[in-house]
Structures are given as C-alpha cells and as structure tokens.
Scaffold this motif. Structure first.
Motif, PDB file in Angstrom:
ATOM      1  N   MET A  98       0.967  -1.122   0.034  1.00 20.25           N
ATOM      2  CA  MET A  98      -0.074  -0.125  -0.091  1.00 20.25           C
ATOM      3  C   MET A  98       0.750   1.111  -0.070  1.00 20.25           C
ATOM      4  O   MET A  98       1.591   1.358   1.011  1.00 20.25           O
ATOM      5  CB  MET A  98      -0.758  -0.008   1.249  1.00 20.25           C
ATOM      6  N   PRO A  99       0.563   2.100  -0.879  1.00 20.57           N
ATOM      7  CA  PRO A  99       1.729   3.412  -1.086  1.00 20.57           C
ATOM      8  C   PRO A  99       1.181   4.464  -0.043  1.00 20.57           C
ATOM      9  O   PRO A  99      -0.008   4.864  -0.048  1.00 20.57           O
ATOM     10  CB  PRO A  99       1.270   3.798  -2.477  1.00 20.57           C
ATOM     11  N   PHE A 100       2.333   4.928   0.670  1.00 22.92           N
ATOM     12  CA  PHE A 100       2.244   6.245   1.176  1.00 22.92           C
ATOM     13  C   PHE A 100       3.387   6.994   0.348  1.00 22.92           C
ATOM     14  O   PHE A 100       4.106   6.577  -0.164  1.00 22.92           O
ATOM     15  CB  PHE A 100       2.725   6.268   2.565  1.00 22.92           C
ATOM     16  N   ALA A 101       3.119   8.518   0.562  1.00 24.42           N
ATOM     17  CA  ALA A 101       4.082   9.312  -0.033  1.00 24.42           C
ATOM     18  C   ALA A 101       4.906  10.150   1.053  1.00 24.42           C
ATOM     19  O   ALA A 101       4.543  10.190   2.089  1.00 24.42           O
ATOM     20  CB  ALA A 101       3.650  10.161  -1.286  1.00 24.42           C
ATOM     21  N   SER A 102       6.052  10.843   0.424  1.00 27.41           N
ATOM     22  CA  SER A 102       6.677  11.828   1.226  1.00 27.41           C
ATOM     23  C   SER A 102       6.786  13.046   0.587  1.00 27.41           C
ATOM     24  O   SER A 102       7.337  12.980  -0.553  1.00 27.41           O
ATOM     25  CB  SER A 102       7.897  11.368   1.925  1.00 27.41           C
ATOM     26  N   ILE A 103       6.629  14.198   1.264  1.00 23.56           N
ATOM     27  CA  ILE A 103       6.838  15.534   0.443  1.00 23.56           C
ATOM     28  C   ILE A 103       7.415  16.333   1.694  1.00 23.56           C
ATOM     29  O   ILE A 103       6.762  16.552   2.800  1.00 23.56           O
ATOM     30  CB  ILE A 103       5.307  16.101   0.050  1.00 23.56           C
ATOM     31  N   PRO A 105       7.607  19.366   3.607  1.00 22.87           N
ATOM     32  CA  PRO A 105       6.595  20.328   3.980  1.00 22.87           C
ATOM     33  C   PRO A 105       6.921  21.875   3.555  1.00 22.87           C
ATOM     34  O   PRO A 105       6.213  23.002   3.209  1.00 22.87           O
ATOM     35  CB  PRO A 105       6.219  20.409   5.239  1.00 22.87           C
ATOM     36  N   ALA A 106       8.335  22.270   3.298  1.00 18.11           N
ATOM     37  CA  ALA A 106       8.941  23.206   2.946  1.00 18.11           C
ATOM     38  C   ALA A 106       8.581  23.748   1.345  1.00 18.11           C
ATOM     39  O   ALA A 106       8.658  24.849   1.007  1.00 18.11           O
ATOM     40  CB  ALA A 106      10.299  23.554   3.066  1.00 18.11           C
ATOM     41  N   LYS A 107       7.852  22.715   0.789  1.00 15.53           N
ATOM     42  CA  LYS A 107       7.422  22.937  -0.784  1.00 15.53           C
ATOM     43  C   LYS A 107       6.189  23.691  -0.737  1.00 15.53           C
ATOM     44  O   LYS A 107       5.864  24.306  -1.807  1.00 15.53           O
ATOM     45  CB  LYS A 107       7.412  21.691  -1.365  1.00 15.53           C
ATOM     46  N   GLY A 108       5.724  23.998   0.276  1.00 17.10           N
ATOM     47  CA  GLY A 108       4.309  24.973   0.492  1.00 17.10           C
ATOM     48  C   GLY A 108       3.308  24.451  -0.517  1.00 17.10           C
ATOM     49  O   GLY A 108       2.816  23.335  -0.588  1.00 17.10           O
ATOM     50  N   LYS A 109       2.584  25.459  -1.301  1.00 17.87           N
ATOM     51  CA  LYS A 109       1.532  25.224  -2.033  1.00 17.87           C
ATOM     52  C   LYS A 109       2.020  23.854  -3.180  1.00 17.87           C
ATOM     53  O   LYS A 109       1.031  23.415  -3.454  1.00 17.87           O
ATOM     54  CB  LYS A 109       1.099  26.542  -2.652  1.00 17.87           C
ATOM     55  N   LEU A 110       3.161  24.137  -3.740  1.00 14.61           N
ATOM     56  CA  LEU A 110       3.634  23.490  -4.572  1.00 14.61           C
ATOM     57  C   LEU A 110       3.585  21.567  -4.067  1.00 14.61           C
ATOM     58  O   LEU A 110       2.734  20.885  -4.756  1.00 14.61           O
ATOM     59  CB  LEU A 110       5.268  23.396  -5.242  1.00 14.61           C
ATOM     60  N   GLY A 111       3.695  21.572  -2.801  1.00 20.57           N
ATOM     61  CA  GLY A 111       3.722  20.258  -2.006  1.00 20.57           C
ATOM     62  C   GLY A 111       2.353  19.977  -1.784  1.00 20.57           C
ATOM     63  O   GLY A 111       1.880  18.576  -1.918  1.00 20.57           O
ATOM     64  N   ALA A 112       1.332  20.955  -1.563  1.00 22.79           N
ATOM     65  CA  ALA A 112      -0.252  20.699  -1.428  1.00 22.79           C
ATOM     66  C   ALA A 112      -0.829  20.283  -2.599  1.00 22.79           C
ATOM     67  O   ALA A 112      -1.551  19.236  -2.562  1.00 22.79           O
ATOM     68  CB  ALA A 112      -0.669  21.921  -0.957  1.00 22.79           C
ATOM     69  N   GLU A 114       0.943  18.767  -5.033  1.00 21.56           N
ATOM     70  CA  GLU A 114       1.401  17.328  -5.334  1.00 21.56           C
ATOM     71  C   GLU A 114       0.500  16.354  -4.467  1.00 21.56           C
ATOM     72  O   GLU A 114       0.365  15.252  -4.691  1.00 21.56           O
ATOM     73  CB  GLU A 114       3.041  17.009  -4.869  1.00 21.56           C
ATOM     74  N   ALA A 115       0.469  16.596  -3.328  1.00 22.36           N
ATOM     75  CA  ALA A 115      -0.276  15.548  -2.465  1.00 22.36           C
ATOM     76  C   ALA A 115      -1.688  15.211  -2.861  1.00 22.36           C
ATOM     77  O   ALA A 115      -2.137  14.130  -2.681  1.00 22.36           O
ATOM     78  CB  ALA A 115      -0.382  16.217  -1.059  1.00 22.36           C
ATOM     79  N   ARG A 116      -2.252  16.162  -3.378  1.00 16.21           N
ATOM     80  CA  ARG A 116      -3.905  16.182  -3.970  1.00 16.21           C
ATOM     81  C   ARG A 116      -3.840  15.377  -5.024  1.00 16.21           C
ATOM     82  O   ARG A 116      -4.543  14.225  -5.145  1.00 16.21           O
ATOM     83  CB  ARG A 116      -4.515  17.409  -4.212  1.00 16.21           C
ATOM     84  N   ASP A 121      -5.075  10.628  -8.094  1.00 18.81           N
ATOM     85  CA  ASP A 121      -4.452   9.919  -9.445  1.00 18.81           C
ATOM     86  C   ASP A 121      -3.634   8.595  -9.155  1.00 18.81           C
ATOM     87  O   ASP A 121      -3.610   7.741 -10.023  1.00 18.81           O
ATOM     88  CB  ASP A 121      -3.780  10.955 -10.288  1.00 18.81           C
ATOM     89  N   PHE A 122      -3.261   8.661  -7.819  1.00 19.04           N
ATOM     90  CA  PHE A 122      -2.255   7.258  -7.924  1.00 19.04           C
ATOM     91  C   PHE A 122      -2.687   6.499  -6.643  1.00 19.04           C
ATOM     92  O   PHE A 122      -1.873   5.640  -6.365  1.00 19.04           O
ATOM     93  CB  PHE A 122      -0.706   7.976  -7.504  1.00 19.04           C
TER      94      PHE A 122
END
Length: 292
Positions: A98-103, A105-112, A114-116, A121-122
């Motif tokens: 089962m996949p989790f991801a890692s981002i 948090p300093a990536k801010g809105k870009l990271g947000a 990506e999370a969505r 989609d994945f």
C-alpha cells in the motif's frame, strides 16, 4: 488484497533504493552506517532491497506492508524517490503493498498540489514526515498548507518521532537534530486537524511518555511500534499497548533496517495478552486503512 489470507500488516517500511535516479554521493555511507547500527547484514554493503524485492519478501510471508520514501533532499542533499513510481509499483503489487508518499512541507503550495494529485491519481493512502531528516518542527505553520491538503483528501499523516538510530554514530549525527521529533509537537497538529488520522512512528524515545500521552489524549492519534526491536521497548510502552492503547497500536518493522522476521520473533516474547496480539498485528491497521 485478500485480508483473510494476510496474517499481519506492517505499517512502516521504506523504499530505500532509488526507483528512477542514481545514488547520491554519501548515500552509500549513510546506508552502511544504518546497517551497522541495526546490525542488518542486508545493508552492510550499502545496497538494499528494491520495492519489487520488498513485495516478494512480504508476499512470501503473507504480510501486507505500507511503503514510502522520505523526501529529505533539502536537508540531506540526497534525491528523493519519486512518489509516483513507488505508487505505480505498489499498484502492480496491490495484493501486498500500500503506497504512502513523502513531501517536504517546505515545498508549500507546490507540495500541497502534489499531495492532492497523488491521492486522486495514484491511490496514495497517506504521507510520511520525518522531522529529524527534514529539519522542521511538526507544528510549524509552514507545514500547514500541506497538512490541509492531506486532511481534505482524507489521507493519513505518519510522523517519525524520537530517536531510532538514523544518523547514529555518524559525524555530527549526519546533521540531524533530534529536537524536531519530540511527539509533543504533533499534539498541536492533532488539535488543529482533529478529523485526520495521525500516526506517531516508533516508541518516541526519549519522549516515550509524551508519545503515549498524545495518543491517549487525542482520539485521532495512533502509534506504530517500528524502529526498535520489541525486546528494547520500555515497560510503560508495553503496558499501554496491552491496556488503554491496545486499539491504537500498530505493528511496524522499519524494513529494511529491521526485518519483520526479527521484529515478530522478539514481539512473541513480550507479555502481550492473547486477545491484544491480533489487534496490534493486523486488526487496528486494517480498520485505520479502511480495509474492512
């Protein structure tokens, strides 16, 4: 995934080998240091299992596994593993992974964003944070845009807590500062995101009692028992696992640093009640992951 055939769910495994990029300078030495600390012969040469090899290992043992990389490139200089590729390999091995991801948090809105996308989609089920490796306090408002995206998508937040040996014995601890991983910082996150499942990874040493307090006090907080051999668990940790937190404790190994074979063998020696063992090994995780 046939839950009836699965004997346990490992809530904490790592995708250590790069999926689509070369190894970074220093990464080999980092993994050798980890192998020495955990006495793990699999990593003695710095080479570790791929995600596909991990799937085969767990399938043979009929153990399901949550797996993720760690996006710590800002602090460590090591490329992060591509979340999308890990998720795609999990999709090809969905009977066991089962996949989790890692981002970061300093990536801010870009990271947000990506999370969505990763959830929608994945099929990513949750997100791993490593405050010590990523160099941030979990309650830093800088991280909240990412938390908000994760919360709105209904995913799980998994936070490294305490000291498990990452960077141990390396010069300057490889630049890692333990202060970031006190679980009390995550108490704020649990207050501000009360409907989001939050998992404290590891026994939170030397803040074990703080971790237990947060999990006991906040209905949305759980603990995975990874990163330590169970024979080293503090007595109070075992007592809480056996009693008031028995429905909030999750089996986790920290593969490949600690194998499930080693963890389960040592867990069998703990004075855990017969009715509690299946909760920790499988049922609590199945409920949290919505597996039925």
């Amino acid at each position: 995934m046939n839950l009836d055939e699965i004997i346990a769910i490992d809530f904490h495994t790592h995708a250590e080998e790069p999926c689509n990029c070369h190894r970074d300078d220093g990464y080999l030495e980092f993994q050798k240091g980890m192998a020495a600390y955990f006495r793990n012969p699999a990593g003695a040469d710095g080479m570790l299992p791929t995600v596909e090899q991990t799937a085969a290992y767990y399938r043979e043992r009929k153990i399901a596994a949550v797996i993720f990389g760690v996006d710590a490139e800002r602090e460590t200089g090591f490329y992060r593993h591509t979340n999308e590729e890990i998720a795609q390999i999990c999709a090809e091995n969905s009977d066991i992974l089962m996949p989790f991801a890692s981002i970061d948090p300093a990536k801010g809105k870009l990271g947000a964003r990506e999370a969505r996308r990763l959830v929608r989609d994945f099929g990513v089920r949750g997100f791993k944070f490593h405050p010590t490796m990523q160099g941030f306090f979990p309650n830093d408002r800088m991280a909240y845009p990412l938390y908000e995206a994760i919360a709105e998508e209904g995913a799980i937040m998994l936070f490294h807590t305490g000291q498990t040996g990452v960077g141990s014995g390396m010069r300057g601890g490889m630049g890692m500062r333990l202060k970031y991983s006190n679980p009390m910082h995550i108490d704020d996150v649990a207050v501000d995101f009360p409907d989001s499942p939050i998992v404290l990874a590891h026994p939170s040493f030397p803040w074990t009692e703080e971790g237990l307090a947060v999990a006991q006090h906040k209905p949305n907080v759980y603990i995975d028992m990874s990163g330590w051999s169970p024979k080293y668990f503090p007595k109070i940790f075992v007592h809480y696992a056996n009693t008031i937190l028995k429905r909030k404790m999750l089996f986790g190994s920290d593969w490949p640093a600690i194998t499930p074979d080693r963890w389960l063998s040592d867990f069998a020696e703990l004075p855990i009640r017969d009715e509690v063992r299946p909760l920790i090994l499988k049922q609590n995780a199945a409920r949290l992951l919505g597996l039925g």
